[in-house]
Motif scaffolding. Structure first.
Motif, PDB file in Angstrom:
ATOM      1  N   ASN A   1      16.028   3.290  47.857  1.00 58.63           N
ATOM      2  CA  ASN A   1      16.868   2.097  47.911  1.00 58.63           C
ATOM      3  C   ASN A   1      16.024   0.819  47.885  1.00 58.63           C
ATOM      4  O   ASN A   1      16.549  -0.271  47.762  1.00 58.63           O
ATOM      5  CB  ASN A   1      17.769   2.108  49.144  1.00 58.63           C
ATOM      6  N   ARG A   2      14.707   0.967  48.004  1.00 61.42           N
ATOM      7  CA  ARG A   2      13.827  -0.191  47.956  1.00 61.42           C
ATOM      8  C   ARG A   2      13.203  -0.379  46.570  1.00 61.42           C
ATOM      9  O   ARG A   2      12.385  -1.263  46.374  1.00 61.42           O
ATOM     10  CB  ARG A   2      12.693  -0.049  48.971  1.00 61.42           C
ATOM     11  N   LEU A   3      13.535   0.467  45.629  1.00 58.07           N
ATOM     12  CA  LEU A   3      12.926   0.386  44.309  1.00 58.07           C
ATOM     13  C   LEU A   3      13.286  -0.921  43.607  1.00 58.07           C
ATOM     14  O   LEU A   3      14.437  -1.351  43.619  1.00 58.07           O
ATOM     15  CB  LEU A   3      13.362   1.562  43.437  1.00 58.07           C
ATOM     16  N   LYS A   4      12.272  -1.538  43.014  1.00 61.68           N
ATOM     17  CA  LYS A   4      12.478  -2.739  42.225  1.00 61.68           C
ATOM     18  C   LYS A   4      12.244  -2.403  40.757  1.00 61.68           C
ATOM     19  O   LYS A   4      11.369  -1.590  40.440  1.00 61.68           O
ATOM     20  CB  LYS A   4      11.500  -3.834  42.654  1.00 61.68           C
ATOM     21  N   LYS A   5      13.010  -3.021  39.880  1.00 60.16           N
ATOM     22  CA  LYS A   5      12.824  -2.842  38.439  1.00 60.16           C
ATOM     23  C   LYS A   5      12.630  -4.210  37.820  1.00 60.16           C
ATOM     24  O   LYS A   5      13.545  -5.041  37.822  1.00 60.16           O
ATOM     25  CB  LYS A   5      14.033  -2.130  37.823  1.00 60.16           C
ATOM     26  N   GLU A   6      11.428  -4.453  37.317  1.00 58.62           N
ATOM     27  CA  GLU A   6      11.101  -5.722  36.704  1.00 58.62           C
ATOM     28  C   GLU A   6      10.262  -5.466  35.458  1.00 58.62           C
ATOM     29  O   GLU A   6       9.324  -4.671  35.497  1.00 58.62           O
ATOM     30  CB  GLU A   6      10.301  -6.610  37.677  1.00 58.62           C
ATOM     31  N   LYS A   7      10.623  -6.139  34.372  1.00 60.34           N
ATOM     32  CA  LYS A   7       9.925  -5.952  33.113  1.00 60.34           C
ATOM     33  C   LYS A   7       9.903  -4.453  32.776  1.00 60.34           C
ATOM     34  O   LYS A   7      10.938  -3.824  32.704  1.00 60.34           O
ATOM     35  CB  LYS A   7       8.512  -6.551  33.180  1.00 60.34           C
ATOM     36  N   ASN A   8       8.707  -3.868  32.558  1.00 65.73           N
ATOM     37  CA  ASN A   8       8.614  -2.433  32.278  1.00 65.73           C
ATOM     38  C   ASN A   8       8.214  -1.633  33.512  1.00 65.73           C
ATOM     39  O   ASN A   8       7.811  -0.479  33.396  1.00 65.73           O
ATOM     40  CB  ASN A   8       7.577  -2.171  31.175  1.00 65.73           C
ATOM     41  N   PHE A   9       8.342  -2.237  34.695  1.00 69.20           N
ATOM     42  CA  PHE A   9       7.810  -1.620  35.906  1.00 69.20           C
ATOM     43  C   PHE A   9       8.912  -1.243  36.893  1.00 69.20           C
ATOM     44  O   PHE A   9       9.874  -1.987  37.087  1.00 69.20           O
ATOM     45  CB  PHE A   9       6.821  -2.564  36.593  1.00 69.20           C
ATOM     46  N   ILE A  10       8.730  -0.073  37.487  1.00 69.48           N
ATOM     47  CA  ILE A  10       9.575   0.366  38.593  1.00 69.48           C
ATOM     48  C   ILE A  10       8.627   0.603  39.766  1.00 69.48           C
ATOM     49  O   ILE A  10       7.639   1.326  39.627  1.00 69.48           O
ATOM     50  CB  ILE A  10      10.344   1.662  38.255  1.00 69.48           C
ATOM     51  N   TYR A  11       8.912  -0.014  40.905  1.00 67.66           N
ATOM     52  CA  TYR A  11       7.983   0.113  42.018  1.00 67.66           C
ATOM     53  C   TYR A  11       8.673  -0.139  43.349  1.00 67.66           C
ATOM     54  O   TYR A  11       9.774  -0.681  43.410  1.00 67.66           O
ATOM     55  CB  TYR A  11       6.810  -0.854  41.849  1.00 67.66           C
ATOM     56  N   MET A  12       8.009   0.287  44.401  1.00 64.38           N
ATOM     57  CA  MET A  12       8.443   0.003  45.756  1.00 64.38           C
ATOM     58  C   MET A  12       7.443  -0.953  46.375  1.00 64.38           C
ATOM     59  O   MET A  12       6.245  -0.842  46.132  1.00 64.38           O
ATOM     60  CB  MET A  12       8.493   1.286  46.572  1.00 64.38           C
ATOM     61  N   GLU A  13       7.914  -1.901  47.158  1.00 64.53           N
ATOM     62  CA  GLU A  13       7.031  -2.888  47.784  1.00 64.53           C
ATOM     63  C   GLU A  13       7.553  -3.190  49.182  1.00 64.53           C
ATOM     64  O   GLU A  13       8.736  -3.468  49.368  1.00 64.53           O
ATOM     65  CB  GLU A  13       7.017  -4.160  46.921  1.00 64.53           C
ATOM     66  N   VAL A  14       6.649  -3.117  50.155  1.00 66.80           N
ATOM     67  CA  VAL A  14       7.064  -3.376  51.537  1.00 66.80           C
ATOM     68  C   VAL A  14       5.908  -4.030  52.287  1.00 66.80           C
ATOM     69  O   VAL A  14       4.740  -3.688  52.075  1.00 66.80           O
ATOM     70  CB  VAL A  14       7.523  -2.075  52.231  1.00 66.80           C
ATOM     71  N   GLY A  15       6.229  -4.994  53.158  1.00 59.97           N
ATOM     72  CA  GLY A  15       5.205  -5.665  53.945  1.00 59.97           C
ATOM     73  C   GLY A  15       4.648  -6.899  53.263  1.00 59.97           C
ATOM     74  O   GLY A  15       4.986  -7.207  52.115  1.00 59.97           O
ATOM     75  N   GLU A  16       3.775  -7.618  53.991  1.00 56.86           N
ATOM     76  CA  GLU A  16       3.116  -8.812  53.464  1.00 56.86           C
ATOM     77  C   GLU A  16       1.645  -8.779  53.840  1.00 56.86           C
ATOM     78  O   GLU A  16       1.289  -8.296  54.912  1.00 56.86           O
ATOM     79  CB  GLU A  16       3.760 -10.084  54.031  1.00 56.86           C
ATOM     80  N   GLY A  17       0.797  -9.296  52.963  1.00 59.91           N
ATOM     81  CA  GLY A  17      -0.625  -9.357  53.258  1.00 59.91           C
ATOM     82  C   GLY A  17      -1.470  -8.771  52.144  1.00 59.91           C
ATOM     83  O   GLY A  17      -1.083  -8.779  50.972  1.00 59.91           O
ATOM     84  N   GLN A  18      -2.646  -8.284  52.525  1.00 68.31           N
ATOM     85  CA  GLN A  18      -3.582  -7.647  51.587  1.00 68.31           C
ATOM     86  C   GLN A  18      -2.874  -6.524  50.822  1.00 68.31           C
ATOM     87  O   GLN A  18      -2.314  -5.613  51.431  1.00 68.31           O
ATOM     88  CB  GLN A  18      -4.765  -7.072  52.368  1.00 68.31           C
ATOM     89  N   PRO A  19      -2.878  -6.557  49.472  1.00 70.72           N
ATOM     90  CA  PRO A  19      -2.183  -5.503  48.729  1.00 70.72           C
ATOM     91  C   PRO A  19      -2.917  -4.160  48.733  1.00 70.72           C
ATOM     92  O   PRO A  19      -4.104  -4.098  48.439  1.00 70.72           O
ATOM     93  CB  PRO A  19      -2.080  -6.063  47.308  1.00 70.72           C
ATOM     94  N   ILE A  20      -2.180  -3.126  49.118  1.00 75.94           N
ATOM     95  CA  ILE A  20      -2.630  -1.743  48.956  1.00 75.94           C
ATOM     96  C   ILE A  20      -1.722  -1.116  47.904  1.00 75.94           C
ATOM     97  O   ILE A  20      -0.511  -1.013  48.109  1.00 75.94           O
ATOM     98  CB  ILE A  20      -2.534  -0.930  50.262  1.00 75.94           C
ATOM     99  N   ILE A  21      -2.300  -0.732  46.774  1.00 79.22           N
ATOM    100  CA  ILE A  21      -1.512  -0.109  45.706  1.00 79.22           C
ATOM    101  C   ILE A  21      -1.702   1.400  45.785  1.00 79.22           C
ATOM    102  O   ILE A  21      -2.827   1.901  45.718  1.00 79.22           O
ATOM    103  CB  ILE A  21      -1.922  -0.638  44.326  1.00 79.22           C
ATOM    104  N   VAL A  22      -0.601   2.106  45.940  1.00 84.61           N
ATOM    105  CA  VAL A  22      -0.615   3.554  46.115  1.00 84.61           C
ATOM    106  C   VAL A  22      -0.297   4.234  44.791  1.00 84.61           C
ATOM    107  O   VAL A  22       0.667   3.873  44.107  1.00 84.61           O
ATOM    108  CB  VAL A  22       0.413   3.974  47.191  1.00 84.61           C
TER     109      VAL A  22
END
Length: 254
Positions: free
Chosen positions: A3-24
């Protein structure tokens, strides 16, 4: 998490929190939900956790390879305008993170790998000759973990559906061959980013000696073991995994 999935441009991703980015970066048979505990934990610790859905089955077959996934990751990072990212990858995701770090070293602040391919790939994309047999596929899914009960019916069903979809199976095999071609052995000694290696002592997909070799080849790495643990430490022992990683990030001032 869906339910947190975002769809933007050609990307589907989940994003949570603020600060230093950790990409999983998820693995070949691993969904975004495999990192639910990681996302929940680190999003409260001053990190923005981002889990992109990698295009494992949506690219043209000729582009279905580790290098294309690394380039896709770069497109995503540029789209999000991230700088100095921390990459965290399991299995194939670790391999993509390693190759990305080789190709775009200035963009990576640190790297975390667990059960990563990149040195040893013989187990990827194999054992599907009896893919129509649900019980055989169930056993294969269970072998990923030290405790077979971690392989829930949902996980087994997803593996079964993937290997019995002809398009997905062809691309799974293409990815496996690509992983073998992109062996990272000669590149690792040149990669000086701080690297955290967290490994299950009972991993039979990428055995413990693979972790030891990663540690010996990566000049700025630390190796941590989790006992009674298979190929997906962040799923099988989420509390211990998060505590090890949190302590390492603090020690390294990341």
């Amino acid at each position: 998490m869906t339910n947190r999935l975002k769809k933007e441009k050609n990307f589907i991703y989940m994003e949570v929190g603020e600060g230093q980015p950790i990409i999983v970066l998820h693995g070949l048979m691993g969904g975004l939900s495999n990192f639910g505990a990681v996302a929940e934990y680190f999003s409260t610790k001053g990190y923005k956790v981002i889990i992109p859905e990698l295009p494992l089955y949506s690219l043209n077959l000729l582009k279905t390879n580790v290098k294309s996934f690394a380039k896709y990751l770069n497109d995503f990072i540029e789209y999000k305008e991230f700088k100095d990212v921390i990459l965290l990858g399991n299995s194939l995701g670790g391999h993509i993170g390693l190759l990305y770090t080789k190709l775009y070293p200035k963009k990576v602040k640190a790297l975390i790998i667990t059960g990563s391919s990149g040195l040893y790939e013989s187990a990827m994309g194999s054992g599907y000759t009896k893919r129509s047999d649900y019980e055989v596929m169930k056993k294969k899914a269970q072998e990923v973990f030290y405790d077979p009960e971690v392989a829930t019916k949902e996980i087994v069903d997803e593996v079964y559906e993937t290997v019995n979809d002809r398009n997905k199976l062809i691309k799974t095999l293409a990815i496996a061959k690509s992983a073998i071609r992109h062996n990272m052995g000669k590149d690792l000694p040149k990669m000086r980013q701080p690297t955290c290696i967290i490994w299950g002592k009972n991993d039979i997909v990428t055995p413990p000696e693979v972790a030891t070799e990663f540690h010996s080849l990566l000049p700025n790495s630390d190796l941590f073991w989790i006992d009674k643990c298979g190929h997906a430490a962040m799923m099988e022992h989420p509390k211990e995994f998060n505590e090890i990683l949190d302590s390492w990030l603090n020690t390294r001032n990341l």
